[in-house]
Design a protein around this motif. Structure first.
Motif, PDB file in Angstrom:
ATOM      1  N   SER A  38      -6.396   4.752  -5.874  1.00  0.00           N
ATOM      2  CA  SER A  38      -7.377   4.030  -6.654  1.00  0.00           C
ATOM      3  C   SER A  38      -6.752   3.525  -7.943  1.00  0.00           C
ATOM      4  O   SER A  38      -6.319   4.302  -8.778  1.00  0.00           O
ATOM      5  N   VAL A  39      -6.717   2.216  -8.059  1.00  0.00           N
ATOM      6  CA  VAL A  39      -6.201   1.607  -9.283  1.00  0.00           C
ATOM      7  C   VAL A  39      -7.069   2.034 -10.459  1.00  0.00           C
ATOM      8  O   VAL A  39      -6.568   2.454 -11.502  1.00  0.00           O
ATOM      9  N   ALA A  40      -8.388   1.954 -10.275  1.00  0.00           N
ATOM     10  CA  ALA A  40      -9.304   2.317 -11.357  1.00  0.00           C
ATOM     11  C   ALA A  40      -9.111   3.774 -11.773  1.00  0.00           C
ATOM     12  O   ALA A  40      -9.101   4.090 -12.967  1.00  0.00           O
ATOM     13  N   GLU A  41      -8.953   4.658 -10.807  1.00  0.00           N
ATOM     14  CA  GLU A  41      -8.786   6.073 -11.137  1.00  0.00           C
ATOM     15  C   GLU A  41      -7.524   6.300 -11.969  1.00  0.00           C
ATOM     16  O   GLU A  41      -7.542   7.030 -12.961  1.00  0.00           O
ATOM     17  N   ARG A  42      -6.439   5.657 -11.587  1.00  0.00           N
ATOM     18  CA  ARG A  42      -5.195   5.828 -12.349  1.00  0.00           C
ATOM     19  C   ARG A  42      -5.345   5.257 -13.762  1.00  0.00           C
ATOM     20  O   ARG A  42      -4.892   5.865 -14.736  1.00  0.00           O
ATOM     21  N   VAL A  43      -5.988   4.099 -13.871  1.00  0.00           N
ATOM     22  CA  VAL A  43      -6.180   3.496 -15.186  1.00  0.00           C
ATOM     23  C   VAL A  43      -7.043   4.408 -16.054  1.00  0.00           C
ATOM     24  O   VAL A  43      -6.724   4.654 -17.217  1.00  0.00           O
ATOM     25  N   VAL A  44      -8.126   4.945 -15.498  1.00  0.00           N
ATOM     26  CA  VAL A  44      -8.992   5.859 -16.255  1.00  0.00           C
ATOM     27  C   VAL A  44      -8.192   7.071 -16.716  1.00  0.00           C
ATOM     28  O   VAL A  44      -8.290   7.499 -17.868  1.00  0.00           O
ATOM     29  N   ARG A  45      -7.392   7.618 -15.826  1.00  0.00           N
ATOM     30  CA  ARG A  45      -6.623   8.828 -16.126  1.00  0.00           C
ATOM     31  C   ARG A  45      -5.550   8.594 -17.182  1.00  0.00           C
ATOM     32  O   ARG A  45      -5.299   9.452 -18.026  1.00  0.00           O
ATOM     33  N   GLU A  46      -4.903   7.437 -17.166  1.00  0.00           N
ATOM     34  CA  GLU A  46      -3.734   7.227 -18.011  1.00  0.00           C
ATOM     35  C   GLU A  46      -3.975   6.329 -19.227  1.00  0.00           C
ATOM     36  O   GLU A  46      -3.105   6.219 -20.087  1.00  0.00           O
ATOM     37  N   SER A  47      -5.128   5.701 -19.312  1.00  0.00           N
ATOM     38  CA  SER A  47      -5.386   4.764 -20.399  1.00  0.00           C
ATOM     39  C   SER A  47      -5.570   5.468 -21.739  1.00  0.00           C
ATOM     40  O   SER A  47      -6.213   6.509 -21.832  1.00  0.00           O
TER      41      SER A  47
END
Length: 152
Positions: free
Chosen positions: A126-135
């Motif tokens: 999940s692109v969104a999940e990674r962005v949420v996790r690392e942003s």
């Protein structure tokens, strides 16, 4: 009025999910008198990354086509009074969203999510999940069923 956000990034993959996120991002942009950045990440053709880790000319034919599509989307969906910019970059979507947010000093990322579960989520990630996790900045996710209340 308190301006919470000055720069809002909205990744667009042209799916119904990202278009729903665009509606949310547009509403927040208008409420905050912010600047909106539309980002599309063009995939690197299969096998290319293995032969050329840092391409000098990153697939201009693909980026040009997507830039035109993104510009058309902006003209059709974003009111003239809204300040916005379109960006197209090749590479890994999550990595490029995070890099762009950092590079532009973005205050908020608004992005669509497909809401995959189970095996589909494990296999596809999940692109969104990674962005949420690392942003380092807040990330607001929206599904295609999101209903947006227009700015007053």
């Amino acid at each position: 009025m308190i301006q919470l956000f000055r720069k809002i990034l909205c990744p667009i993959d042209f799916s119904q999910h990202s278009l729903a996120a665009l509606d949310v991002a547009l509403n927040l942009t208008q409420q905050n008198d912010a600047k909106l950045y539309l980002l599309n990440v063009a995939p690197v053709p299969a096998g290319a990354a293995g032969f050329q880790p840092v391409p000098m000319d990153p697939y201009p034919f693909l980026e040009k086509d997507r830039q035109e599509h993104l510009a058309k989307l902006g003209r059709e969906r974003i009111p003239a009074a809204v300040r916005y910019e379109t960006l197209v970059i090749s590479g890994d979507p999550a990595e490029q969203v995070l890099n762009t947010a950092h590079g532009l000093a973005i205050d908020l990322i608004v992005m669509g999510t497909h809401g995959r579960k189970g095996l589909g989520h494990l296999v596809l990630g999940s692109v969104a999940e990674r962005v949420v996790r690392e942003s380092a900045v807040p990330v607001l996710t929206a599904h295609s069923t999101a209903h947006v209340r227009k700015a007053d």
